[in-house]
Design an enzyme around this catalytic site. Structure first.
Site, PDB file in Angstrom:
ATOM      1  N   TYR A 141       0.816  -1.212   0.000  1.00 47.46           N
ATOM      2  CA  TYR A 141       0.000   0.000   0.000  1.00 47.46           C
ATOM      3  C   TYR A 141       0.854   1.269   0.000  1.00 47.46           C
ATOM      4  O   TYR A 141       0.399   2.323  -0.434  1.00 47.46           O
ATOM      5  CB  TYR A 141      -0.929   0.037   1.228  1.00 47.46           C
ATOM      6  CG  TYR A 141      -2.251  -0.662   1.014  1.00 47.46           C
ATOM      7  CD1 TYR A 141      -2.295  -2.021   0.706  1.00 47.46           C
ATOM      8  CD2 TYR A 141      -3.445   0.028   1.120  1.00 47.46           C
ATOM      9  CE1 TYR A 141      -3.502  -2.656   0.515  1.00 47.46           C
ATOM     10  CE2 TYR A 141      -4.657  -0.607   0.934  1.00 47.46           C
ATOM     11  CZ  TYR A 141      -4.682  -1.951   0.634  1.00 47.46           C
ATOM     12  OH  TYR A 141      -5.876  -2.574   0.442  1.00 47.46           O
ATOM     13  N   LYS A 192       3.021 -15.352   2.102  1.00 46.99           N
ATOM     14  CA  LYS A 192       3.348 -16.233   0.976  1.00 46.99           C
ATOM     15  C   LYS A 192       4.861 -16.447   0.982  1.00 46.99           C
ATOM     16  O   LYS A 192       5.579 -15.986   0.082  1.00 46.99           O
ATOM     17  CB  LYS A 192       2.897 -15.598  -0.344  1.00 46.99           C
ATOM     18  CG  LYS A 192       1.387 -15.654  -0.588  1.00 46.99           C
ATOM     19  CD  LYS A 192       0.891 -17.012  -1.087  1.00 46.99           C
ATOM     20  CE  LYS A 192       1.266 -17.255  -2.524  1.00 46.99           C
ATOM     21  NZ  LYS A 192       0.827 -18.610  -2.968  1.00 46.99           N
ATOM     22  N   ASP A 225      -3.072 -18.127   0.338  1.00 46.69           N
ATOM     23  CA  ASP A 225      -4.090 -18.778  -0.509  1.00 46.69           C
ATOM     24  C   ASP A 225      -4.763 -19.915   0.235  1.00 46.69           C
ATOM     25  O   ASP A 225      -5.983 -20.089   0.175  1.00 46.69           O
ATOM     26  CB  ASP A 225      -3.476 -19.262  -1.840  1.00 46.69           C
ATOM     27  CG  ASP A 225      -2.225 -20.112  -1.661  1.00 46.69           C
ATOM     28  OD1 ASP A 225      -1.652 -20.121  -0.541  1.00 46.69           O
ATOM     29  OD2 ASP A 225      -1.817 -20.774  -2.633  1.00 46.69           O
ATOM     30  N   ASP A 249      -6.464  -7.118   3.712  1.00 51.69           N
ATOM     31  CA  ASP A 249      -7.578  -6.476   3.010  1.00 51.69           C
ATOM     32  C   ASP A 249      -8.490  -7.548   2.405  1.00 51.69           C
ATOM     33  O   ASP A 249      -9.709  -7.519   2.574  1.00 51.69           O
ATOM     34  CB  ASP A 249      -7.022  -5.556   1.913  1.00 51.69           C
ATOM     35  CG  ASP A 249      -8.116  -4.840   1.147  1.00 51.69           C
ATOM     36  OD1 ASP A 249      -9.063  -4.349   1.785  1.00 51.69           O
ATOM     37  OD2 ASP A 249      -8.028  -4.789  -0.091  1.00 51.69           O
ATOM     38  N   ASP A 253     -12.379  -9.134   3.987  1.00 44.72           N
ATOM     39  CA  ASP A 253     -13.647  -9.123   3.240  1.00 44.72           C
ATOM     40  C   ASP A 253     -14.253 -10.528   3.221  1.00 44.72           C
ATOM     41  O   ASP A 253     -15.464 -10.700   3.357  1.00 44.72           O
ATOM     42  CB  ASP A 253     -13.439  -8.654   1.791  1.00 44.72           C
ATOM     43  CG  ASP A 253     -13.692  -7.156   1.620  1.00 44.72           C
ATOM     44  OD1 ASP A 253     -13.566  -6.424   2.630  1.00 44.72           O
ATOM     45  OD2 ASP A 253     -14.012  -6.726   0.505  1.00 44.72           O
TER      46      ASP A 253
HETATM   47  C1  IPM Z   1     -10.506  -1.354   3.428  1.00 40.35           C
HETATM   48  C2  IPM Z   1     -10.737  -0.747   2.091  1.00 40.35           C
HETATM   49  C3  IPM Z   1      -9.584   0.206   1.793  1.00 40.35           C
HETATM   50  C4  IPM Z   1      -8.327  -0.614   1.706  1.00 40.35           C
HETATM   51  C5  IPM Z   1      -9.778   1.070   0.540  1.00 40.35           C
HETATM   52  C6  IPM Z   1     -11.047   1.889   0.637  1.00 40.35           C
HETATM   53  C7  IPM Z   1      -8.597   1.952   0.290  1.00 40.35           C
HETATM   54  O1  IPM Z   1     -10.887  -1.731   1.125  1.00 40.35           O
HETATM   55  O2  IPM Z   1     -10.411  -0.606   4.416  1.00 40.35           O
HETATM   56  O3  IPM Z   1     -10.434  -2.600   3.511  1.00 40.35           O
HETATM   57  O4  IPM Z   1      -8.009  -1.197   0.651  1.00 40.35           O
HETATM   58  O5  IPM Z   1      -7.626  -0.685   2.707  1.00 40.35           O
HETATM   59 MG    MG Z   2     -10.950  -3.724   1.906  1.00 36.25          MG
END
Ligand code: IPM
Ligand code: MG
Length: 368
Positions: A141, A192, A225, A249, A253
């Site tokens: 990042y 990884k 993975d 990240d 999710d």
């Molecule tokens: C998160 C989001 C952010 C990230 C974006 C909005 C930059 O996906 O907080 O998980 O990738 O960190």
């Molecule tokens: Mg995210």
């Protein structure tokens, strides 16, 4: 009573409406003498519209001074055309980086009442309670060099850099082991190491911190993975997952979806302890700004409310209050109230405001 300052940054899309529900909670606590002092400012697209930048330097200075930030969401199609460096998301990334918020806690907890909302079989997700600890200020990042360059032959070349130093890995590893000690004492470190040097260093360093300082905690290493696959196969094997910025990240999710809705997942981002003992901290729901449903009283405010519970716990040592607020959310779900994203046949569909009101009611009842 000491003043408890919080900077509210509602941001874009559904941000303002879910933050309005948190504001009602703050008023409720203040009526009972908690002394929260809320200030408000702009971030993301809202800041671009007002100031031309996603995070105004004055807002950043204010965030530094206050130290405790509650954020709604940033981004939306209105700002999609902007160059990368000026997009709303950069405001959030700058806050994380400038406040040194290296430790991102993303709990994934399946409420009993919502076990049906998951796309996975109920026996796979029932009772799930895991925590993804994502490194938030390093890795790909922020690594340099990065960018897109023109090549002499007219083609282009893009570069991102994944980079980690041992101190960065050590400090996030320590947070993982500390958190695990207060939970089920198990850490899975994810990278990884089979293809990336950062993964090799990550694995070695986490192991060293473990052997030297936390030998009592159970530690496993896993490739990212495989972790993505194991999260779907048998998520109960995990307690604390510690991983880098990008894998964190993705995996958070995925973990969010195990719970049935991204609208349920809170997060806390913490910095190092300051000389006065406090940590800079930012609390935000994991979901985004959902521009498609913004302003229609459809958004689920629970992830934002649960983020506020994390704020009570981690910034103001109000652990009991946090437990009670989480209990209030569970109660509202048990009573069958659902926003559209978690609605299932036989439950009562409510809007953002009513959901906020139901949580307040349950909180009142639990505090009786
Ligand atoms: C998160 C989001 C952010 C990230 C974006 C909005 C930059 O996906 O907080 O998980 O990738 O960190
Ligand atoms: Mg995210």
């Amino acid at each position: 009573m000491a003043e408890r300052r919080i900077l509210f940054l509602p941001g874009d899309g559904i941000g303002p409406e879910i933050m309005a529900q948190v504001r009602r909670l703050v008023d409720w606590y203040n009526a009972r003498g908690y002394g929260f002092l809320v200030e408000e400012d702009l971030v993301g697209g809202a800041a671009i519209d007002a100031h031309g930048v996603p995070l105004h330097p004055d807002t950043l200075a204010r965030a530094r001074e206050v130290g405790t930030v509650m954020l709604g969401a940033v981004g939306g199609p209105k700002w999609d055309h902007l160059p990368f460096e000026r997009k709303p998301e950069r405001g959030l990334l700058a806050l994380r980086k400038e406040l040194g918020l290296f430790a991102n806690l993303r709990p994934a907890l399946v409420f009993d009442a919502l076990v049906e909302a998951s796309t996975l079989k109920t026996e796979v997700v029932r009772g799930l309670d895991l925590l993804i600890l994502r490194e938030l200020t390093g890795g790909v990042y922020f690594g340099e060099p990065r960018g897109i360059e023109e090549l002499p032959d007219g083609e282009r070349r893009a570069v991102d850099t994944q980079v980690y130093t041992t101190p960065e890995i050590r400090r996030i590893a320590r947070v993982a082991f500390e958190l695990a000690r207060r939970r089920r004492n198990r850490v899975t470190s994810v990278e990884k190491a089979n293809v990336m040097y950062t993964g090799v260093l990550w694995r070695q360093t986490v192991q060293e911190v473990h052997d030297r300082e936390y030998p009592d905690v159970e530690l496993r290493h896993m490739y990212a993975d495989n972790c993505a696959m194991q999260l779907l196969r048998d998520p109960h094997q995990f307690d604390v997952i510690v991983t880098d910025n990008l894998f964190g990240d993705l995996l958070s999710d995925e973990a969010a979806m195990l719970t049935g809705s991204l609208g349920m997942l809170p997060s806390a981002s913490l910095g190092e302890r300051r000389p006065d003992g406090r940590r800079n901290a930012l609390y935000e729901p994991v979901h985004g700004s959902a521009p498609d449903i913004a302003g229609r009283d459809l958004a689920n405010p629970l992830a934002c409310i649960l983020s506020f519970a994390m704020l009570l716990r981690h910034s103001f040592d109000l652990g009991e209050e946090a437990d009670r607020l989480e209990g209030a959310v569970a109660r509202v779900l048990e009573a069958g109230y659902r926003t559209a994203d978690i609605h299932t046949p036989g439950t009562t569909r409510v809007g953002t405001r009513e959901m906020g009101g139901r949580v307040l009611e349950a909180l009142e009842a639990l505090s009786g």
